[in-house]
Write a protein that holds these residues in place. Sequence first.
Motif, mmCIF file in Angstrom:
data_model
loop_
_atom_site.group_PDB
_atom_site.id
_atom_site.type_symbol
_atom_site.label_atom_id
_atom_site.label_comp_id
_atom_site.label_asym_id
_atom_site.label_seq_id
_atom_site.Cartn_x
_atom_site.Cartn_y
_atom_site.Cartn_z
ATOM 1 N N ARG A 467 22.766 -0.957 -10.983
ATOM 2 C CA ARG A 467 24.000 -0.307 -10.565
ATOM 3 C C ARG A 467 24.447 -0.928 -9.266
ATOM 4 O O ARG A 467 23.639 -1.162 -8.370
ATOM 5 C CB ARG A 467 23.733 1.171 -10.270
ATOM 6 C CG ARG A 467 23.686 2.018 -11.501
ATOM 7 C CD ARG A 467 23.098 3.362 -11.123
ATOM 8 N NE ARG A 467 23.504 4.353 -12.096
ATOM 9 C CZ ARG A 467 24.240 5.421 -11.784
ATOM 10 N NH1 ARG A 467 24.655 5.624 -10.548
ATOM 11 N NH2 ARG A 467 24.559 6.295 -12.719
ATOM 12 N N CYS A 468 25.683 -1.140 -9.148
ATOM 13 C CA CYS A 468 26.224 -1.778 -7.951
ATOM 14 C C CYS A 468 26.098 -0.815 -6.762
ATOM 15 O O CYS A 468 26.422 0.366 -6.870
ATOM 16 C CB CYS A 468 27.677 -2.130 -8.198
ATOM 17 S SG CYS A 468 28.488 -2.803 -6.762
ATOM 18 N N ASP A 469 25.610 -1.352 -5.638
ATOM 19 C CA ASP A 469 25.316 -0.504 -4.478
ATOM 20 C C ASP A 469 26.466 -0.342 -3.502
ATOM 21 O O ASP A 469 26.290 0.213 -2.422
ATOM 22 C CB ASP A 469 24.120 -1.095 -3.710
ATOM 23 C CG ASP A 469 22.838 -0.965 -4.523
ATOM 24 O OD1 ASP A 469 22.750 -0.025 -5.325
ATOM 25 O OD2 ASP A 469 21.945 -1.816 -4.345
ATOM 26 N N GLU A 484 24.765 -9.994 -7.832
ATOM 27 C CA GLU A 484 24.309 -9.070 -8.854
ATOM 28 C C GLU A 484 25.448 -8.656 -9.777
ATOM 29 O O GLU A 484 25.292 -8.609 -11.004
ATOM 30 C CB GLU A 484 23.682 -7.823 -8.220
ATOM 31 C CG GLU A 484 22.991 -6.946 -9.249
ATOM 32 C CD GLU A 484 22.498 -5.618 -8.664
ATOM 33 O OE1 GLU A 484 21.267 -5.468 -8.558
ATOM 34 O OE2 GLU A 484 23.339 -4.762 -8.310
#
Lengths: 663, 663
Positions: A467-469, A484
């Motif tokens: 999941r993108c942070d 990512e």
Amino acid sequence: MEVDHLADERSKAQFDVEEMKIVWAGSRHAFQVSDRIARLVASDPAFQKDHRARLGRKELFKNTLRKAAYAWKRINELRLTEEEASRLRFFVDEPAFTDLHWGMFVPAIKGQGTEEQQQKWLPLAHKMQIIGCYAQTELGHGSNVQGLETTATFDPQTDEFIIHSPTLTSSKWWPGGLGKVATHGVIYARLLTNGQEHGVHGFIVQIRSLDDHLPLPGITVGDIGIKFGSGAYNTMDNGVLRFDQVRIPRNQMLMRVSQVTREGKVVQSDVPRQLVYGTMVFVRKTIVGDASNALSRAVCIATRYSAVRRQFGSQKGGLETQVIDYKTQQNRLFPLLASAYAFRVVGEWMEWLYTDVTQRLKANDFSTLPEVHACTAGLKSLTTSATADGIEECRKLCGGHGYLHSSGLPELFAVYVPACTYEGDNIVLLLQVARFLMKTVSQLGSGKKAVGTTAYMGRVEQLMQCRCDVQNAEDWLKPSIVMEAFEARATRMSVACARNLSKFGNQEEGFLELSADLVEVAVAHCQLIVVSKFIEKLQQDIPGKGVKNQLENLCSVYALNILHKHLGDFLSTGCITPMQASLANDQLRSLYSQVRPNAVALVDAFNYTDHFLSSILGRYDGNVYPKLYEDAWKDPLNDSIVPDGFHEYVQPILKQQLRNAKL
Amino acid sequence: MEVDHLADERSKAQFDVEEMKIVWAGSRHAFQVSDRIARLVASDPAFQKDHRARLGRKELFKNTLRKAAYAWKRINELRLTEEEASRLRFFVDEPAFTDLHWGMFVPAIKGQGTEEQQQKWLPLAHKMQIIGCYAQTELGHGSNVQGLETTATFDPQTDEFIIHSPTLTSSKWWPGGLGKVATHGVIYARLLTNGQEHGVHGFIVQIRSLDDHLPLPGITVGDIGIKFGSGAYNTMDNGVLRFDQVRIPRNQMLMRVSQVTREGKVVQSDVPRQLVYGTMVFVRKTIVGDASNALSRAVCIATRYSAVRRQFGSQKGGLETQVIDYKTQQNRLFPLLASAYAFRVVGEWMEWLYTDVTQRLKANDFSTLPEVHACTAGLKSLTTSATADGIEECRKLCGGHGYLHSSGLPELFAVYVPACTYEGDNIVLLLQVARFLMKTVSQLGSGKKAVGTTAYMGRVEQLMQCRCDVQNAEDWLKPSIVMEAFEARATRMSVACARNLSKFGNQEEGFLELSADLVEVAVAHCQLIVVSKFIEKLQQDIPGKGVKNQLENLCSVYALNILHKHLGDFLSTGCITPMQASLANDQLRSLYSQVRPNAVALVDAFNYTDHFLSSILGRYDGNVYPKLYEDAWKDPLNDSIVPDGFHEYVQPILKQQLRNAKL
Ligand SMILES: Cc1cc2nc3c(=O)[nH]c(=O)nc-3n(C[C@H](O)[C@H](O)[C@H](O)COP(=O)(O)OP(=O)(O)OC[C@H]3O[C@@H](n4cnc5c(N)ncnc54)[C@H](O)[C@@H]3O)c2cc1C
Ligand SMILES: Cc1cc2nc3c(=O)[nH]c(=O)nc-3n(C[C@H](O)[C@H](O)[C@H](O)COP(=O)(O)OP(=O)(O)OC[C@H]3O[C@@H](n4cnc5c(N)ncnc54)[C@H](O)[C@@H]3O)c2cc1C
Ligand SMILES: [Ca+2]
């Protein structure tokens, strides 16, 4: 010295432009060579080029012959190194038969000729005692090389090949330099011996007499006619060629890999066929480099002119707003500036790749070849398409004046666009990339390691789930976050496509049916390569005040602009959320503000002379309007005040005497 | 008769092509006129045009003068109606001073001149006893008309205006027909009287003597030089013009709206200023119509050639695959085919809009004007941008051969692209649309009704919340579903942008900062207009076997392709889900299969003659290869076997005698 209208812009720059010039050139040495040769060409009136569009085809072509001869003379007089000679041809900036001679004919012999063949032909070619072209494409076949129709039939009686054009569509069509100049060509033809077909091979065929330059018996040859633009690629004699049973000695088949014996048997040498890949990587790295050259040139023109041009926004009679200050202008221009730098970095990386591949080939290590093939095919496609579109966008960014020939942009476009087609049609190439990616995905479970630019797919589990942070806009500046997101996008698209493919009974049918999606997967993968190579470059030490910081900004602009343009990919695969997309956009806007004061200096770093740019809008000194005005009067239409034809054709209308006029 | 290589394709069509021709033309009458005039032009050798690229600028221009005079003669001889005359100019297909005379000069006088002025000038113009141009743009100002620098100072002593160019940048620059031909122009200048400025107004100024065609005293005029392409727009004499205190009588200011009295006072007439909008809608509907003309022409070429061209996929020595059968080719080509039809429908709707606006203006009803202004600005921008890109895509779809001048595509591109810039730079126009949309959104609460093409915003609550009902691919064929998705997208993007704007203290600053987003909102709105007008058209009765069905397919292709290209918009606003997006894609693929057998017939329906297309690749009979081959030999370079310059420049290289050669 004249006034520098852009001095203000230059003083705003927050980095060391001289150091950036070295980054752009690749090394201090490369910079110095380029700089010296560029000035040499620019200062020599023999290389003048701004009158090209006013020449008819014949004069234009003759003028190119003159320049090519003069360039060759100077190269010899000044005893230029190979590097210097190639820079000289670059700055002369005029497509010519020499491009194919040096860029395709010589490499084909080097790559496909035996030692003896090289020893016989290369010295002749190097001294230009023969001039060669590369004749693969036919009227009926370009992309499908295996479909070429020209035949080379071995005649054991005379130990010769008979080269023949059996159909109209087998006429060679397009080879540069062939139309009027080449004495020889590497001709691709279907090998026939003992009544059997053995696929397409290259043959050295003499086309014209070395005495009187007339076509040899059995050969019909000419130019295929006018192409896009007025000057542009029309300096090149792309040719048509037909063979009527033309005989060449057996030893003129390029036999490094396959050989035909005296008896007419086809045997494979112990040299691996994979060797051809070396040449291919070489050619493609040149094309990627050319993309950054062409795009940077267009961006240089559009950036300088956008800083000169003012429109709207005057307050209390003051100066109007420079159009480069409009966010819409920035949003169109700065991603192209970033792309020019990105492609430069990728081109440089491909130099490394070429060395690496060459060494591996020498050591009989072919393991990386399929990946290298896919990667370079994809990068050729990605960079040339983006450059072609980018040049036209730069032209539009210049408003009406961009449409003038003297802006330099129309011809730059016209001369550049075939790069999307030659050396592999860009869509056909992307389909090859996709095919490789699907294969890579299908082997992920099997323990076969994904290598090189596909290595990330080895982390498929992680990338399918991550999941993108990103929580605030600045998070998008972090390389790891960007990487990512791009890796996840490419992986998820690949996997989704592979799944859809697997629903088809027949894989090949599935591939055809889903090919539009597959092209998008390939693009996602290639964009990731560019982003990752740019990021890798920034992990190195880069000297010069502020230089690295500028490159970081450009890298982020490149990545975030792509993210915005392909948002559907990122969202539909759940790689990022709509909120994170919106933060990326905010960050992009703020990056534009950071690029803005450096924009003119960032294009100065390309170190292009006004001669090379040949654009009034892109002049270094920004003195656009007086020069546009001056230039207008040079048009032949202005030779007389009343135009030719007025008395015959316009006067009778005005005087209502048309009925009697002879037209 | 020659063989029809496309006969097979034509026999596959599932609809009545003759009826589709009528739909395309707009009416049976329009079809008949077009068809008759097209044949007239095509069969007359005086209108030959395929040699244009071989002419130098002077000859090219002279040739255009000849054609224009001949066309005028034929128009008079045959007593053509206005409609027929305009079709004739269209099929002659060569930009000329007459375009500006009829398209800008006459309408400007009609729109801005008083009754007396019209009575004086229009008869002269209609008989072409004077030839006019439209001179607004200057070297320094194009988009910003209010920034024009030319002055018109009233001199009460003599009752005259003094027209003057105070700076270099005030030179008029670009007006077509001005360079060499026009005797008069409508000149835009800043009105000065009694020491006061009164904004920009139009003035009828004589430029050249009606006796000897020399510029009148105080006037410097000429051509601005070569533009994009080799033939293309270079048949037009775009001009430069400077005034040195040139006097004209007071009654040559166009005074329909504002007047200058004998004393030099500026007074407003009782004619509302809004009248100018009528002309503007007229011009823009023409531009949208031209977009469908140009795009359909490119699509016709690319479609026919894609059916002729075969590459790869031969099984057991059989024929190779027609490239039009590749999904990637379809995915690039069919949306353009659909766009050509969509823009046709929108252009037709704009005819209605023009009538409507004209009637309202007469009735002093100005309520719809801002909306009409925004809508037509947006449609001009959308259709011209898509057409310019589409033509180049069609060229690429033809592979290498598309790069030949004889493909017709390079020149079509070169002559078309300025449509993105003139009559309003496309980005500047989209910003105006966005401004209007933001205003509309801000007034939604206030009870002011959103009208015309923004009416959907009245349902803002519903559109902010609705959920797309698509559950399987075919659901995407339902007009109501498509409409809702597009309306929801445009509304949500508008509202989101309005919210972001409201965070700025200064609205104007916010607008500048967010302008890139605002442009996207405008695009979303304009795409919705096109989709909705296409859908509305399909609610009518459309006769002819299968005709309506084909149009329905094209409408769906248009909408679903946009949905795919702008997927980020639809997903980020939650208008559709990723799963629904994927179903849309499936549906799109299946639509391609339905379009495929009809593709050639769908471009036949444009009813273009081979003369008009002037493309070897787009020939009606598909006889591409022999004709390409024949055409090559016509190039001047093939006049001699050994090219001019060979002995001076190439021979010495081959003979190693370069050192002594004089170059
Ligand atoms: C300026 C210029 C210079 C050139 N110089 C040379 C030279 O020196 N020597 C030489 O030998 N050649 C040269 N060429 C030829 C060039 O290499 C070919 O034009 C190129 O390979 C493309 O092939 P094509 O023209 O056959 O395109 P095509 O293959 O006919 O392409 C037409 C369309 O079909 C599509 N298509 C084709 N196959 C497939 C498929 N399998 N799947 C999906 N879509 C497909 C393509 O995407 C494209 O849209 C030159 C060309 C140009 C324009
Ligand atoms: C072939 C051709 C024929 C023409 N014929 C005529 C004619 O007959 N008569 C005539 O009077 N004129 C004519 N013109 C001129 C034409 O109308 C102008 O070129 C056009 O209005 C665009 O203006 P510009 O050139 O000043 O562009 P600019 O306004 O200088 O545009 C340059 C860049 O700045 C951007 N920009 C400008 N303002 C803003 C802003 N406020 N916000 C954001 N971005 C901005 C634009 O988007 C563009 O990218 C012709 C032009 C061409 C090319
Ligand atoms: Ca994470």
